[in-house]
Structures are given as structure tokens and as C-alpha cells.
Design a protein around this motif. Structure first.
Motif, PDB file in Angstrom:
ATOM      1  N   ILE A   1      -6.881   1.908   1.738  1.00 53.26           N
ATOM      2  CA  ILE A   1      -6.216   0.843   0.990  1.00 53.26           C
ATOM      3  C   ILE A   1      -4.985   0.419   1.780  1.00 53.26           C
ATOM      4  CG2 ILE A   1      -5.012   0.238  -1.145  1.00 53.26           C
ATOM      5  CD1 ILE A   1      -6.875   2.238  -2.580  1.00 53.26           C
ATOM      6  N   SER A   2      -5.069  -0.752   2.411  1.00 54.00           N
ATOM      7  CA  SER A   2      -3.982  -1.228   3.260  1.00 54.00           C
ATOM      8  C   SER A   2      -2.856  -1.857   2.458  1.00 54.00           C
ATOM      9  CB  SER A   2      -4.525  -2.247   4.272  1.00 54.00           C
ATOM     10  OG  SER A   2      -5.462  -1.638   5.134  1.00 54.00           O
ATOM     11  N   LEU A   3      -3.202  -2.468   1.316  1.00 55.89           N
ATOM     12  CA  LEU A   3      -2.195  -3.152   0.513  1.00 55.89           C
ATOM     13  C   LEU A   3      -2.743  -3.328  -0.891  1.00 55.89           C
ATOM     14  CD1 LEU A   3       0.598  -4.612   0.618  1.00 55.89           C
ATOM     15  CD2 LEU A   3      -0.653  -6.725   1.129  1.00 55.89           C
ATOM     16  N   SER A   4      -1.867  -3.201  -1.876  1.00 59.23           N
ATOM     17  CA  SER A   4      -2.271  -3.462  -3.257  1.00 59.23           C
ATOM     18  C   SER A   4      -1.132  -4.147  -3.992  1.00 59.23           C
ATOM     19  CB  SER A   4      -2.654  -2.163  -3.973  1.00 59.23           C
ATOM     20  OG  SER A   4      -1.525  -1.309  -4.115  1.00 59.23           O
ATOM     21  N   ARG A   5      -1.498  -4.927  -4.989  1.00 54.66           N
ATOM     22  CA  ARG A   5      -0.498  -5.591  -5.833  1.00 54.66           C
ATOM     23  C   ARG A   5      -1.034  -5.662  -7.252  1.00 54.66           C
ATOM     24  NH1 ARG A   5       1.777  -9.650  -2.628  1.00 54.66           N
ATOM     25  NH2 ARG A   5       2.955  -7.816  -1.997  1.00 54.66           N
ATOM     26  N   HIS A   6      -0.218  -5.229  -8.190  1.00 53.53           N
ATOM     27  CA  HIS A   6      -0.598  -5.269  -9.598  1.00 53.53           C
ATOM     28  C   HIS A   6       0.255  -6.329 -10.292  1.00 53.53           C
ATOM     29  CE1 HIS A   6      -1.951  -0.756  -9.405  1.00 53.53           C
ATOM     30  NE2 HIS A   6      -2.574  -1.526  -8.527  1.00 53.53           N
ATOM     31  N   TYR A   7      -0.391  -7.144 -11.105  1.00 51.35           N
ATOM     32  CA  TYR A   7       0.307  -8.228 -11.791  1.00 51.35           C
ATOM     33  C   TYR A   7       0.408  -7.975 -13.292  1.00 51.35           C
ATOM     34  CZ  TYR A   7       0.195 -11.305  -7.692  1.00 51.35           C
ATOM     35  OH  TYR A   7       0.397 -11.863  -6.457  1.00 51.35           O
ATOM     36  N   LEU A   8       1.625  -8.097 -13.800  1.00 48.04           N
ATOM     37  CA  LEU A   8       1.827  -8.120 -15.253  1.00 48.04           C
ATOM     38  C   LEU A   8       1.262  -9.425 -15.797  1.00 48.04           C
ATOM     39  CD1 LEU A   8       3.104  -7.093 -17.912  1.00 48.04           C
ATOM     40  CD2 LEU A   8       5.224  -8.244 -17.203  1.00 48.04           C
ATOM     41  N   ILE A   9       1.509 -10.530 -15.082  1.00 46.21           N
ATOM     42  CA  ILE A   9       0.967 -11.837 -15.443  1.00 46.21           C
ATOM     43  C   ILE A   9       0.135 -12.344 -14.269  1.00 46.21           C
ATOM     44  CG2 ILE A   9       1.488 -14.220 -16.086  1.00 46.21           C
ATOM     45  CD1 ILE A   9       4.031 -13.243 -17.399  1.00 46.21           C
ATOM     46  N   ASN A  10      -1.150 -12.454 -14.493  1.00 47.23           N
ATOM     47  CA  ASN A  10      -2.107 -12.906 -13.497  1.00 47.23           C
ATOM     48  C   ASN A  10      -1.710 -14.287 -12.962  1.00 47.23           C
ATOM     49  OD1 ASN A  10      -4.466 -13.810 -12.144  1.00 47.23           O
ATOM     50  ND2 ASN A  10      -5.812 -12.804 -13.609  1.00 47.23           N
TER      51      ASN A  10
END
Length: 261
Positions: free
Chosen positions: A213-222
Motif C-alpha cells: 500500500i503506497s498511499l491511502s486516504r480516508h474521507y469523512l465526506i466523499n
């Protein structure tokens, strides 16, 4: 159902704009996108996402089993199709000949809002090594199953069911009954339930099938909610992002960039 899901051209334009503003900048944090790179989108639909890459000088291949959507893709990306910059294939990705039908391997593979529809997710993710250059990357964007609308309720025709959060987490029999009682697309919505994918499940599959996994981002608001509701994209709070399982309930979208180990 949200109005733009019925207006396919508007949905195409939204996907293109969202890819330009969010997907491409995310990928470029680790993998610069340059003219001439080859991009494959699996489950490309009308190819709105793919268009954003074509506009950056990439060449593209879109694979989509729903043939009528490729008719729109061909019409709305005609300039690139006529120039030989993109081709579309309505064929099972497992049965495609990489060299003969796809023209070789790819620098970037895109699966946006697709992996949650796949029944054997480990099989597909492992299969993509056959399609990817050793130095390439794969982008995934999907809603975690337990988030408020992880059941794809927006597909519902009824106004209240299309906007009611979390009821897709009810027992399967009760959920199915509610959908049938209200004349909703039961088979399509139960498919999402049966193929449900969490943040932890995705990360586990990626690692088990030999990716980093090179990069991840989680969104509270898509980011897509800007088009649905007028809400600006917001990253998930760091403290929530690092609490396994709980984060699935309140993270509306995740982006991942994975590369072969």
C-alpha cells in the motif's frame, strides 16, 4: 435515485471532473502521470474517469461488461477514439489477451467504485499483476461497506430509502424484505451486500496478494458528495482513521494506491 444517476451525460461529466480534481492529484503524490503512459480502467462505464487521463496525454483502454454504456463512452470521447488514443472492450477481464487485445501491459490501472461489486476480490486483485507493468500502480476508490450509504442506497427509486443511512446493515432477510416490499432493485443491492468490503478486508487482500500500500486516504465526506449535496470533501479525522472497524461506519470513501511488492 439521485437525478444525475439517470442523466448519464451529467454523470459522465461529474466523473471526469472528480477524477481531475481528486483522483489524479492523489495518484500523483506517489506516481507522476506523464503523456504516453498507458491507463486501464476496469469497469469504466461511460469513461468519464478515463477521459481525465486522456486529457493529460495518456492512452487508455476501458473494459466494461455493460455494452450500452460503451456506446456513450465512444460518443463522448470520440476525439480520442478517432485518434487511436483509447479503445473500449466489452469482455470479461479474466478472458482478455493482454498483448493481442489490450496492446500490452499498463502503467496505471483504475478501479473506481468497482471492487465492492466483485464477488472474488482476491482473485481480481491478484489477476491485475498480469496486466500491470512491474513499476506501475493500481488505484482503488470505494465506499467501505458499513458507512452510512455503503449499501448503494442511492440506487433505490423511493425517496426515503435512497437517503436512509445504515439500514443495509440489517439482517439479510429483513433487508431483502424491505427492498422487495418497496419495489427496489433487490438483486443489485443484495449483490453489494454479498460482496461487501471493509477497509481492513481490502488492506488484508492487497497484502496477501503481494502488493504494497503506497498511499491511502480516508474521507469523512466523499468528494463526490459535492455534486450530490453541495458538501465539500473532507478528509477523515486522524484519530478516527486509526481505529479499526469503527472507522468503517463513518468513513464515506477511501482511496488506495497499491504497487507490486
Amino acid at each position: 435515485m439521485f437525478e444525475f444517476h439517470a442523466d448519464r451525460k451529467r454523470y459522465f461529466d461529474i466523473q471526469r471532473d472528480n477524477a481531475e480534481r481528486f483522483v489524479i492529484p492523489f495518484i500523483e503524490e506517489r506516481f507522476p502521470i506523464k503523456p504516453g503512459q498507458r491507463v486501464l480502467e476496469i469497469g469504466c462505464g461511460e469513461a468519464g474517469v478515463l477521459l481525465a487521463f486522456l486529457e493529460k496525454g495518456c492512452t487508455g483502454v476501458g473494459v466494461e461488461l455493460d455494452s450500452p454504456r460503451l456506446v456513450n463512452a465512444a460518443a463522448w470521447t470520440k476525439e480520442y477514439l478517432d485518434a487511436g488514443k483509447v479503445i473500449y472492450i466489452d469482455k470479461d477481464i479474466y478472458k482478455v489477451d493482454v498483448e493481442r487485445e489490450l496492446g500490452g501491459k499498463f502503467d496505471i490501472i483504475i478501479l473506481k467504485d468497482v471492487i465492492e461489486h466483485i464477488h472474488d476480490q482476491p482473485k481480481l486483485i491478484a489477476e491485475m499483476k498480469r496486466l500491470l507493468n512491474p513499476s506501475g500502480c493500481i488505484f482503488f476508490g470505494f465506499p467501505p461497506w458499513k458507512m452510512p450509504f455503503g449499501g448503494h442506497q442511492q440506487m433505490c427509486k423511493g425517496k426515503w430509502l435512497s437517503k436512509l443511512p445504515w439500514y443495509h446493515l440489517l439482517p439479510r432477510s429483513l433487508y431483502s424484505y424491505i427492498l422487495k416490499r418497496n419495489g427496489e432493485p433487490v438483486e443489485a443491492l443484495l449483490e453489494i451486500r454479498d460482496t461487501r468490503i471493509s477497509i481492513e478486508k481490502f488492506e488484508r487482500i492487497a497484502k496477501k496478494t503481494g502488493y504494497k500500500i503506497s498511499l491511502s486516504r480516508h474521507y469523512l465526506i466523499n468528494p463526490i458528495y459535492e455534486y450530490k449535496f453541495g458538501w465539500k470533501a473532507r478528509k477523515q479525522l486522524g484519530v478516527i482513521r486509526h481505529i479499526p472497524w469503527l472507522r468503517n461506519f463513518v468513513t464515506t470513501c477511501v482511496y488506495y494506491l497499491i504497487t507490486p511488492e
